[in-house]
Design an enzyme around this catalytic site. Structure first.
Site, PDB file in Angstrom:
ATOM      1  N   GLY A   1     -24.178   5.290  -2.821  1.00 12.88           N
ATOM      2  CA  GLY A   1     -24.908   6.842  -3.172  1.00 12.88           C
ATOM      3  C   GLY A   1     -23.882   7.190  -4.623  1.00 12.88           C
TER       4      GLY A   1
ATOM      5  N   GLY B   1     -16.687  -0.014  -4.189  1.00 11.79           N
ATOM      6  CA  GLY B   1     -15.857   0.282  -4.597  1.00 11.79           C
ATOM      7  C   GLY B   1     -15.824   2.086  -4.255  1.00 11.79           C
ATOM      8  N   GLY B   2     -17.348   1.749  -3.465  1.00  9.16           N
ATOM      9  CA  GLY B   2     -18.213   3.172  -3.456  1.00  9.16           C
ATOM     10  C   GLY B   2     -19.368   2.850  -4.416  1.00  9.16           C
ATOM     11  N   LEU B   3     -19.402   2.346  -4.662  1.00 12.10           N
ATOM     12  CA  LEU B   3     -20.537   1.972  -5.825  1.00 12.10           C
ATOM     13  C   LEU B   3     -22.154   1.829  -5.202  1.00 12.10           C
ATOM     14  CD1 LEU B   3     -22.324   0.933  -8.714  1.00 12.10           C
ATOM     15  CD2 LEU B   3     -22.093  -1.361  -7.673  1.00 12.10           C
TER      16      LEU B   3
ATOM     17  N   SER C   1     -13.814  -3.777   0.903  1.00 13.81           N
ATOM     18  CA  SER C   1     -15.146  -3.453  -0.262  1.00 13.81           C
ATOM     19  C   SER C   1     -16.541  -3.530  -0.030  1.00 13.81           C
ATOM     20  CB  SER C   1     -14.891  -3.483  -1.213  1.00 13.81           C
ATOM     21  OG  SER C   1     -15.093  -2.944  -2.386  1.00 13.81           O
ATOM     22  N   PRO C   2     -17.054  -3.630   2.015  1.00 19.90           N
ATOM     23  CA  PRO C   2     -18.086  -2.918   1.823  1.00 19.90           C
ATOM     24  C   PRO C   2     -19.130  -2.390   0.755  1.00 19.90           C
ATOM     25  CG  PRO C   2     -17.443  -2.333   3.466  1.00 19.90           C
ATOM     26  CD  PRO C   2     -16.654  -3.150   2.677  1.00 19.90           C
ATOM     27  N   LEU C   3     -18.575  -1.421   0.219  1.00 21.74           N
ATOM     28  CA  LEU C   3     -19.526  -1.283  -0.475  1.00 21.74           C
ATOM     29  C   LEU C   3     -19.068  -0.494  -2.277  1.00 21.74           C
ATOM     30  CD1 LEU C   3     -19.462   2.033   1.528  1.00 21.74           C
ATOM     31  CD2 LEU C   3     -21.603   0.181   1.239  1.00 21.74           C
TER      32      LEU C   3
ATOM     33  N   TYR D   1       0.906  -1.458  -0.129  1.00 21.95           N
ATOM     34  CA  TYR D   1      -0.176  -0.556  -0.229  1.00 21.95           C
ATOM     35  C   TYR D   1       0.718   0.869   0.142  1.00 21.95           C
ATOM     36  CZ  TYR D   1      -4.056  -3.017   1.465  1.00 21.95           C
ATOM     37  OH  TYR D   1      -5.504  -3.450   0.870  1.00 21.95           O
TER      38      TYR D   1
END
Length: 328
Positions: free
Chosen positions: A220, A215-217, A211-213, A53
Site C-alpha cells: 500500500g 520491500g514494501g512496494l 521480500s514477499p512484498l 545484519y
C-alpha cells in the site's frame, strides 16, 4: 499459527518466519525484543537472521540482539528454530567472506558466540560462491554438523543449477545436503517460478521466501505516501520499482480496496499460496505489522481478487516452469 515440515526433513517451522534485517537502525533492541516475544506468543517459532545484519550499528549486531533475547528466559532457546547465514563480508580481510572452509567454520563459531547458543538450527549460505568447490563447502558443513554446532544446512539466493550441483556433491558424500532455499519471490519478481522453486522441490528442499512484498512496494505504498506513513516502502528496492510500476501498483491498490483487503495482506497471502512455498520471511517493525501478516496466513484470497492480481502481475512468458514458459 500453522506449522509445516521444512522440505524433506522432520523439522517443523512456522509458515511465517520472523526476519530480523530491520533490527538495529530501524527497530531498536527493546522493540526487537517485544517483537520476538509477540511472535513467539503467536506461534511464530522460526527466527531468521544473518551474521552481517545490524550493519547500521555494526555487523553482527542483530545476532547479539537475538542472543540477549534468548538469554532472558530459561528454555526459550528450545522453543525457537534459529536460522542465520554465512558468506557476506564481515571484515576487510581476504578471508573474511565467501564459502571457504576457513570462513564457514570461523563464521559459525562467531555467530554462536553472538547468539549465545551452542547450535544453529539452519545455517544458510547467503549467496553462492562459485570460486569454491562443493567438496570444500560440504567438508566444512559436515564438520559443523558432526560437532553438533549446526543441525541443517540451507542456501539463499542460489540459481536452480546451483541447488542441483550442491545436492549432487552432497549425494556423493552420502550426506543430507541442502534442506532449504531462501529466495526472493513476490508478485513483481516471479523469476523463481522458472527454475529455482522447481529445483528446490525436485531435490526435497523447503522454500523460504524473502521480500514477499518487494520491500514494501506491495504494502500500500501509494496510500502510505499520501498519509506520510511510508518508511521502508519509500526506500531502496521498493522506491526504485515504484518508478517503473507506478500505474500497476496504483491499479493493485485500487483492486484491493474494491475487495476490502489490505494490499500487504493480499500480497503476502498470494505468496503463501504458491506451490512449493514453505514459509514467508517477514520483517515487521511493529506488533501490528506482525498481526497483519498473521491475517494473511489465515484468510484465503477470494478468487476474483486472485485473478485480478494475476492480470496485473502476470507470470513470465507463458507461466510455469522453464523451458515451457519460454515456448511461444
Amino acid at each position: 499459527m500453522i506449522h509445516t515440515q521444512l522440505g524433506r526433513t522432520g523439522l517443523r517451522i512456522s509458515r511465517l518466519v520472523l526476519g530480523t534485517v530491520n533490527f538495529g537502525g530501524r527497530v531498536e533492541e527493546p522493540e526487537a525484543h517485544r517483537l520476538m516475544d509477540h511472535a513467539l506468543a503467536l506461534g511464530v517459532n522460526t527466527v531468521d537472521t544473518a551474521n552481517t545484519y545490524g550493519w547500521r550499528v555494526h555487523k553482527g549486531h542483530t545476532e547479539e540482539v537475538i542472543g540477549r533475547w534468548l538469554a532472558q528466559r530459561p528454555g526459550r532457546r528450545d522453543q525457537v528454530v534459529l536460522a542465520t547465514k554465512v558468506g557476506d563480508p564481515m571484515g576487510d580481510g581476504p578471508n573474511d567472506q565467501g564459502l571457504s572452509a576457513r570462513n564457514i567454520v570461523a563464521s559459525c563459531e562467531a555467530s554462536l558466540r553472538r547468539l549465545g547458543t551452542d547450535h544453529i538450527d539452519l545455517y544458510q549460505m547467503h549467496h553462492v560462491d562459485r570460486s569454491v568447490g562443493w567438496d570444500e563447502v560440504w567438508q566444512a558443513m559436515d564438520l559443523l554438523v558432526g560437532q553438533g554446532k549446526v543441525r541443517y544446512v540451507g542456501s539463499s539466493n542460489f540459481a536452480g543449477w546451483d541447488i542441483a550441483s550442491a545436492q549432487e556433491a552432497a549425494r556423493r558424500r552420502h550426506t543430507l545436503g541442502l534442506v532449504s532455499e531462501q529466495c526472493v519471490y513476490n508478485l513483481v519478481t516471479r523469476h523463481a517460478e522458472l527454475e529455482v522453486i522447481p529445483a528446490a522441490v525436485a531435490n526435497g528442499l523447503g522454500v523460504l521466501v524473502w521480500s514477499p512484498l518487494h520491500g514494501g512496494l506491495l504494502s500500500g505504498v501509494l496510500r502510505k505516501t499520501r498519509e506520510h506513513d511510508a518508511v521502508k516502502s519509500a526506500q531502496g528496492r521498493a522506491a526504485e520499482a515504484l518508478a517503473r510500476h507506478r500505474d500497476t501498483v496504483e491499479a493493485y491498490e485500487k483492486l484491493c480496496a474494491e475487495h476490502g483487503t489490505d494490499p500487504a495482506q493480499a500480497g503476502l497471502a498470494w505468496t503463501l499460496e504458491r506451490p512449493g512455498v514453505s514459509a514467508a520471511v517477514i520483517g515487521p517493525r511493529t506488533e501490528q505489522h506482525l498481526d497483519g501478516a498473521l491475517a494473511a496466513l489465515t484468510t484465503p484470497l477470494p478468487e476474483p481478487l486472485r485473478a485480478g492480481m494475476e492480470r496485473l502481475f502476470p507470470p513470465i512468458g507463458r507461466g510455469g516452469q522453464a523451458p515451457d514458459a519460454w515456448l511461444s
